[in-house]
Every structure is written in structure tokens, then in C-alpha cells.
Design a protein around this motif. Structure first.
Motif, PDB file in Angstrom:
ATOM      1  N   THR A 136       2.090  -1.007   2.673  1.00  0.00           N
ATOM      2  CA  THR A 136       2.748   0.294   2.586  1.00  0.00           C
ATOM      3  C   THR A 136       1.767   1.367   2.134  1.00  0.00           C
ATOM      4  O   THR A 136       1.759   2.489   2.660  1.00  0.00           O
ATOM      5  N   ASP A 184      10.405   1.181   3.679  1.00  0.00           N
ATOM      6  CA  ASP A 184       9.486   0.879   2.584  1.00  0.00           C
ATOM      7  C   ASP A 184       8.515   2.040   2.360  1.00  0.00           C
ATOM      8  O   ASP A 184       8.176   2.369   1.213  1.00  0.00           O
ATOM      9  N   ILE A 185       8.074   2.638   3.454  1.00  0.00           N
ATOM     10  CA  ILE A 185       7.169   3.787   3.360  1.00  0.00           C
ATOM     11  C   ILE A 185       7.879   4.945   2.662  1.00  0.00           C
ATOM     12  O   ILE A 185       7.330   5.575   1.739  1.00  0.00           O
TER      13      ILE A 185
END
Length: 324
Positions: free
Chosen positions: A139, A226-227
Motif C-alpha cells: 500500500t 486499502d490505499i
């Protein structure tokens, strides 16, 4: 995949198949046409219902920003152009339906210093607690690539391991937003971080057969969610709390991962200008590097000169908001 439900469902599917045969994807058009299909299901009885008034009401009832509404109208307009060619209509009933005025949009711009601060905070947080957790480190690398190479958020998760050439310092970006491919050089600062990441990756044997450069949960490609999660926590961590603001026909965007792409374009051209080089000569190169279709798309990023210019406009609007 949810099916269309109005009486136009067979024609909508036929239209999508036609687009696929021409090389387009159905990634966005299906969701665009579903908004139209839902409205048609509730408000249209037959083919004769599609008069200009119907589409004016559709435009009024669609939710979202003007750009979103205009995107739906554009998709529906091309669908009716398809029906016109098939002989269902003598002319396109949307031909005289104007788009909504967009007003002026100022995306959030990070200064070069704030980009550095953001990346450093993410790196410290990730490596201090998740140094050998490839999902977290992946990430960080994804956000690094968005910031340092101006990638779209959808692009880092799709990069294959074979798309990264360590010897040349390049990454191959395959079939992205406009189904284009491009080979881009990666800045040295990012190359160092990618190579460190690959050292960790190679030490974890369970990932040796995974084809993706960046690893998500359960060996899957990295998730955009997630980013978003790590990005927004880091934004707050460096003291930025600006939310989206709309005054009259002026909108100031909140910081989102795509803001790093905007910032990359603005800060790159600012740096070129400060070195005494021609910004206009650089635009065509920057356009190719970022995967734009044309220079107009690149210039849309440049609504402000830099982060301070954008902040000055924002402060002026806030100070004078009672008069707007």
C-alpha cells in the motif's frame, strides 16, 4: 452482475455487446445505463415515452455532481444514437438536451513539501509495525507511485511483477482508463523504495508465484480501499483536515488519493518553470507520461499554479462567502 429491468433491457444488452465488439469495455457504461434503466422502469411505458421532456426530468432526478449527471446523459445519448442507426428513431431525442453547467472545480493540491511529509509518515507507520507484512508495504508503494509518477489509483494494483524492469528503472502500465499502454521511467527516489520492497518480497517464499508486483489480502491484487484507508489516516496525521467545500458554482475538492496525481502534474510544471524551461514544451511529454488522451486532459489538472495559489483562492472565497 445485476441485470437491466426495464422494457429496454434487451436493447441495452445488445448495445453493450456492440460496444465490446468495437473494443470498448463495459466497466463504466453498465453502471451509467443502469441509472437510466431504473428511471425508465418507473417512468416510461413504451418507446413513445422518450420525448425531450422525459430526459429533462431524468436530468433533474439524477443524483450526484453535475459531471456525474452529464456522464449519464452522455452514455444515454450514445445509446439512443445506436437506436437511431437501427431505425427506431428518426433523430436522437437527446440531441437538444444540454448538459448541466459544471462551474469551476479546484482539486486539492499538495505542495512538494507536503507530498514528502505524507510519504514519510506513511513509510514510518508501515515499517515500524508492518515491515514484513507485504499488504501494508504494498500500500505504501502504491501511494508512492501515485505521488511520484502521477499514476491513477487503479493502476498500481494492476502492475505485474514482469512489468517492472529494475535494470532500466521503468514500469509498464497496461490497458488503463483509455485502454492505452505506456512505459514510464520511475524517479530514483521511488526506485530505491521499490527495490527494498522487492527484497522483502523475495524473502517471503509464499509470494514467489504471485504475478502481481504489489500484494493484497489472500494473495489477491492490492485493494483500492486499502490505499484510501492508509492515505486518509496519513492526511490527518500531517495536519490536513480540509473537507469538500461548495460555494455557488465553485467547488474545492477534499484531499483524496487522486489529489496526488493532480499535485504531480502541477508540481512538475512548477519545477520546470522554476528551472527556466518552457512549460508549454513540457506539456506534451507530461501528457504521454500520465496516460492522457490529449493535451486538453492534461491542462484540466492545471486550474491553479501551485498549492499556495489554490489556498489563496480558497481563503478568498471563505473570507467573502457571505457575498457569494
Amino acid at each position: 452482475m445485476k441485470a437491466f429491468e426495464s422494457f429496454l433491457a434487451p436493447k441495452l444488452e445488445e448495445y453493450i455487446e456492440h460496444r465490446l465488439s468495437l473494443g470498448y469495455t463495459n466497466r463504466n457504461i453498465r453502471s451509467v445505463l443502469r441509472s437510466f434503466d431504473n428511471y425508465t422502469k418507473e417512468n416510461a411505458d413504451d418507446w413513445g415515452s422518450f420525448q425531450p421532456k422525459f430526459f429533462i426530468e431524468l436530468r433533474k432526478n439524477l443524483k450526484g455532481e453535475p459531471s456525474t449527471v452529464n456522464g449519464v446523459l452522455s452514455g444515454v445519448r450514445t445509446f439512443f444514437q445506436f437506436l437511431k442507426h437501427q431505425g427506431h428513431y428518426p433523430h436522437n431525442p437527446l440531441q437538444d438536451i444540454p448538459p448541466l453547467p459544471l462551474g469551476q472545480y479546484f482539486p486539492f493540491i499538495f505542495s512538494s513539501e507536503k507530498v514528502d511529509e505524507l510519504l514519510l509518515l506513511i513509510k514510518k507507520r508501515v515499517l515500524s509495525t508492518h515491515e514484513n507484512d507485504l499488504e501494508y508495504v504494498s500500500t505504501y508503494i502504491a501511494i508512492l507511485l501515485i505521488a511520484r509518477c502521477g499514476l491513477r489509483i487503479s493502476e498500481p494494483p494492476r502492475i505485474l511483477l514482469t512489468h517492472y524492469c529494475q535494470e532500466e528503472g521503468t514500469i509498464y502500465i497496461e490497458k488503463t482508463k483509455f485502454q492505452n499502454n505506456r512505459l514510464i521511467p520511475v524517479p530514483n527516489s521511488a526506485l530505491v523504495e521499490i527495490n527494498k520492497f522487492l527484497t522483502i518480497r523475495k524473502s517471503l517464499l509464499q509470494y514467489e508465484n504471485n504475478p502481481y508486483l504489489l500484494i493484497g489480502q489472500k494473495q489477491k491484487p492490492l485493494s483500492k480501499f486499502d490505499i484510501y484507508h492508509i492515505f486518509h489516516k496519513a492526511v490527518k496525521g500531517i495536519g490536513i483536515n480540509q473537507t469538500k467545500l461548495k460555494k455557488a458554482n465553485i467547488t474545492f475538492g477534499a484531499p483524496v488519493p487522486h489529489s496526488l496525481r493532480h499535485s504531480f502534474a502541477v508540481n512538475t510544471l512548477k519545477s520546470i518553470k522554476e528551472r527556466g524551461k518552457s512549460v508549454w514544451d513540457a506539456l506534451s511529454i507530461l501528457s504521454v507520461y500520465m496516460g492522457h488522451r490529449n493535451l486538453t486532459s492534461t491542462m484540466r489538472h492545471l486550474t491553479v499554479l501551485d498549492a499556495q495559489h489554490r489556498q489563496n483562492i480558497f481563503n478568498f472565497i471563505i473570507f467573502n462567502q457571505e457575498e457569494i
